[in-house]
Design an enzyme around this catalytic site. Structure first.
Site, PDB file in Angstrom:
ATOM      1  N   ASN A 267       0.824  -1.207   0.000  1.00 26.65           N
ATOM      2  CA  ASN A 267       0.000   0.000   0.000  1.00 26.65           C
ATOM      3  C   ASN A 267       0.863   1.264   0.000  1.00 26.65           C
ATOM      4  O   ASN A 267       2.022   1.252   0.413  1.00 26.65           O
ATOM      5  CB  ASN A 267      -1.000   0.006   1.166  1.00 26.65           C
ATOM      6  CG  ASN A 267      -0.367   0.179   2.527  1.00 26.65           C
ATOM      7  OD1 ASN A 267      -0.427  -0.710   3.364  1.00 26.65           O
ATOM      8  ND2 ASN A 267       0.255   1.322   2.788  1.00 26.65           N
TER       9      ASN A 267
ATOM     10  N   THR B  77       1.001   5.021   1.545  1.00 23.69           N
ATOM     11  CA  THR B  77       0.418   5.783   2.651  1.00 23.69           C
ATOM     12  C   THR B  77       0.194   7.231   2.231  1.00 23.69           C
ATOM     13  O   THR B  77       1.101   7.881   1.711  1.00 23.69           O
ATOM     14  CB  THR B  77       1.344   5.733   3.878  1.00 23.69           C
ATOM     15  OG1 THR B  77       1.504   4.364   4.261  1.00 23.69           O
ATOM     16  CG2 THR B  77       0.738   6.498   5.052  1.00 23.69           C
TER      17      THR B  77
ATOM     18  N   LYS C 216      -3.488   3.753   1.815  1.00 25.42           N
ATOM     19  CA  LYS C 216      -3.813   3.852   3.243  1.00 25.42           C
ATOM     20  C   LYS C 216      -3.847   5.314   3.622  1.00 25.42           C
ATOM     21  O   LYS C 216      -2.812   5.996   3.645  1.00 25.42           O
ATOM     22  CB  LYS C 216      -2.782   3.109   4.096  1.00 25.42           C
ATOM     23  CG  LYS C 216      -3.172   3.127   5.577  1.00 25.42           C
ATOM     24  CD  LYS C 216      -2.246   2.291   6.419  1.00 25.42           C
ATOM     25  CE  LYS C 216      -1.021   3.069   6.838  1.00 25.42           C
ATOM     26  NZ  LYS C 216      -0.266   2.389   7.917  1.00 25.42           N
TER      27      LYS C 216
ATOM     28  N   LYS D 294      -4.321   8.322   6.200  1.00 25.23           N
ATOM     29  CA  LYS D 294      -4.296   8.679   7.618  1.00 25.23           C
ATOM     30  C   LYS D 294      -5.491   9.578   7.919  1.00 25.23           C
ATOM     31  O   LYS D 294      -5.703  10.581   7.224  1.00 25.23           O
ATOM     32  CB  LYS D 294      -2.993   9.405   7.944  1.00 25.23           C
ATOM     33  CG  LYS D 294      -1.766   8.490   7.913  1.00 25.23           C
ATOM     34  CD  LYS D 294      -1.751   7.571   9.123  1.00 25.23           C
ATOM     35  CE  LYS D 294      -0.440   6.784   9.187  1.00 25.23           C
ATOM     36  NZ  LYS D 294      -0.425   5.851  10.336  1.00 25.23           N
TER      37      LYS D 294
ATOM     38  N   ASP E  36      -6.603   4.760   8.326  1.00 31.70           N
ATOM     39  CA  ASP E  36      -5.921   4.451   9.591  1.00 31.70           C
ATOM     40  C   ASP E  36      -6.090   5.615  10.554  1.00 31.70           C
ATOM     41  O   ASP E  36      -5.564   6.698  10.328  1.00 31.70           O
ATOM     42  CB  ASP E  36      -4.432   4.186   9.330  1.00 31.70           C
ATOM     43  CG  ASP E  36      -3.709   3.698  10.576  1.00 31.70           C
ATOM     44  OD1 ASP E  36      -4.351   3.601  11.654  1.00 31.70           O
ATOM     45  OD2 ASP E  36      -2.501   3.395  10.482  1.00 31.70           O
TER      46      ASP E  36
ATOM     47  N   ASN F 274      -5.275   5.461  13.848  1.00 31.82           N
ATOM     48  CA  ASN F 274      -4.287   5.399  14.937  1.00 31.82           C
ATOM     49  C   ASN F 274      -4.911   5.617  16.319  1.00 31.82           C
ATOM     50  O   ASN F 274      -4.334   6.277  17.187  1.00 31.82           O
ATOM     51  CB  ASN F 274      -3.158   6.426  14.697  1.00 31.82           C
ATOM     52  CG  ASN F 274      -2.326   6.096  13.468  1.00 31.82           C
ATOM     53  OD1 ASN F 274      -2.397   6.787  12.462  1.00 31.82           O
ATOM     54  ND2 ASN F 274      -1.563   5.013  13.517  1.00 31.82           N
TER      55      ASN F 274
ATOM     56  N   GLU G  18      -8.600   1.064  10.162  1.00 29.71           N
ATOM     57  CA  GLU G  18      -7.571   0.542  11.067  1.00 29.71           C
ATOM     58  C   GLU G  18      -7.563   1.330  12.373  1.00 29.71           C
ATOM     59  O   GLU G  18      -7.524   2.561  12.361  1.00 29.71           O
ATOM     60  CB  GLU G  18      -6.223   0.671  10.347  1.00 29.71           C
ATOM     61  CG  GLU G  18      -5.027   0.110  11.065  1.00 29.71           C
ATOM     62  CD  GLU G  18      -3.796   0.134  10.138  1.00 29.71           C
ATOM     63  OE1 GLU G  18      -3.955  -0.017   8.900  1.00 29.71           O
ATOM     64  OE2 GLU G  18      -2.685   0.322  10.652  1.00 29.71           O
TER      65      GLU G  18
ATOM     66  N   ASP H 185      -4.055  -2.513  14.938  1.00 25.67           N
ATOM     67  CA  ASP H 185      -2.610  -2.324  14.793  1.00 25.67           C
ATOM     68  C   ASP H 185      -2.006  -2.023  16.172  1.00 25.67           C
ATOM     69  O   ASP H 185      -1.422  -2.903  16.811  1.00 25.67           O
ATOM     70  CB  ASP H 185      -2.365  -1.179  13.796  1.00 25.67           C
ATOM     71  CG  ASP H 185      -0.896  -0.938  13.508  1.00 25.67           C
ATOM     72  OD1 ASP H 185      -0.070  -1.737  13.949  1.00 25.67           O
ATOM     73  OD2 ASP H 185      -0.568   0.061  12.840  1.00 25.67           O
TER      74      ASP H 185
ATOM     75  N   LYS I 245       3.485  -6.310  12.867  1.00 27.59           N
ATOM     76  CA  LYS I 245       4.825  -5.784  12.655  1.00 27.59           C
ATOM     77  C   LYS I 245       5.812  -6.815  13.206  1.00 27.59           C
ATOM     78  O   LYS I 245       5.877  -6.995  14.431  1.00 27.59           O
ATOM     79  CB  LYS I 245       4.988  -4.465  13.414  1.00 27.59           C
ATOM     80  CG  LYS I 245       4.058  -3.347  12.951  1.00 27.59           C
ATOM     81  CD  LYS I 245       4.113  -2.191  13.933  1.00 27.59           C
ATOM     82  CE  LYS I 245       3.589  -0.896  13.337  1.00 27.59           C
ATOM     83  NZ  LYS I 245       2.262  -0.974  12.706  1.00 27.59           N
TER      84      LYS I 245
END
Ligand SMILES: [Mg+2]
Length: 340
Positions: A115, A117, A142, A144, A173, A175, A199, A224, A247
């Site tokens: 992907n 970002t 992806k 943010k 994502d 976060n 995500e 994640d 990860k």
């Protein structure tokens, strides 16, 4: 075991939830198995692994790499464990004259989509970055989200979907930026955008909250940051995710990711492998692990371009939104080129 330290500057400082990252520092290790040398990398990342000092101390304490892994002596220092585990796997694959991915699985992928970002930015820049990535060959973006108000994020996601069309996969994502009420509202508002997943909409510890979001909305949920604070088996048992973002550096090595992946498969959960902005050795390790997993998901491995330099030449550059898995034995990199 030989240990060498390295430091690599990022091209531009990267803003993350745990602060700005300007450089990546870590250790390259070399181990010998039956006369074959293998290499591994430990690149600790605050919030995900032990500190740089604790990593070095753990590596210095390793007398017998194989024993250290078998006895789980490095359980509390995942980056150090990653280096030793990867080095052993590389050495064994080189000894067996097989690529690392083929030592992990019988029919590994030979090439993997990755992907691109797209960072936080106003809507026009977000669309421009998304279009540039698609022009460069990426079919998975992806985005943010979570840094601006939810109305702005919803507008950004909608604008990107309209700009790139239905054939491009879009992930968002957050976060962990949202509370349950906010996440609920955003997921309801984007239900028609056919996102691949959202995500970490909620903070890391909120497994039950993620499970509720999964039940209430059609958009799949990925975890994640949660995997830095709860064991992956708990995340699976909580029915909190459709996808686990793994990860290798944070989980303690390629063997740990493969173990999580087999448990996830039994639970109907997919794995996406991502780097922790590592040097070429760990990136290649992540690539071989991802290649050994079933499924066609894009992985988060396109991070080489964030670094200003590297510890050795990269045999698996991103081309057309994909990475080819090296076919030479082990990781596909000459240990001497890295260790000198
Ligand atoms: Mg993430």
């Amino acid at each position: 075991m030989r240990i060498r330290n390295f430091a690599l500057d990022l091209r531009q400082p990267l803003t993350t939830a745990t602060g700005d990252i300007e450089r990546r520092e870590g250790f390259l290790v070399a181990v010998d198995v039956d006369g074959h040398t293998g290499i591994g990398e430990a690149t600790p990342l605050p919030g995900w692994t032990e500190s740089l000092d604790d990593c070095r101390a753990a590596l210095d304490g390793v007398d017998h790499p194989k024993t250290a892994i078998e006895t789980d002596a490095l359980a509390d220092t995942p980056a150090a464990r990653h280096a030793v585990s990867l080095a052993l796997a590389d050495a064994r694959a080189r000894r067996d004259d097989t690529p690392l991915a083929a030592s992990f699985a019988s029919n590994p992928h030979t090439s993997l989509p990755v992907n691109s970002t797209v960072g936080d930015a106003p809507v026009e820049q977000t669309v421009e970055a998304a279009e540039n990535a698609v022009s460069a060959g990426f079919d998975c973006l992806k985005l943010k989200v979570g840094a601006r108000d939810t109305g702005a994020d919803i507008t950004r996601l909608r604008a990107v979907r309209e700009a790139v069309g239905d054939d491009v996969s879009i992930r968002a994502d957050a976060n962990g930026a949202w509370d349950r009420w906010t996440a609920d509202r955003v997921l309801a508002a984007i239900s028609d955008l056919d996102l691949e997943y959202v995500e970490q909409p909620l903070p890391a510890e909120e497994l039950a909250g993620h499970a509720v979001l999964r039940r209430r909305h059609d958009t799949p949920i990925a975890l994640d940051e949660s995997l830095a604070s709860v064991p992956p088996v708990r995340a699976l048992a909580s029915n909190a995710a459709d996808v686990l973002v793994c990860k290798p550096m944070a989980l303690g090595g390629p063997d740990r990711v493969l173990d999580v992946a087999s448990r996830a498969r039994n639970a109907g959960v997919d794995i996406v492998v991502t780097t922790t902005i590592d040097a070429v050795v760990a990136r290649l390790g992540a690539l071989h692990v991802a290649a050994a997993l079933p499924g066609e998901r894009a992985h988060g491995l396109a991070t080489a371009s964030l670094l200003d330099s590297d510890v050795a030449a990269d045999p698996a550059p991103v081309r057309d939104g994909k990475m080819s898995v090296p076919e030479s034995p082990g990781l596909g990199i000459d240990p001497d080129a890295v260790l000198d």
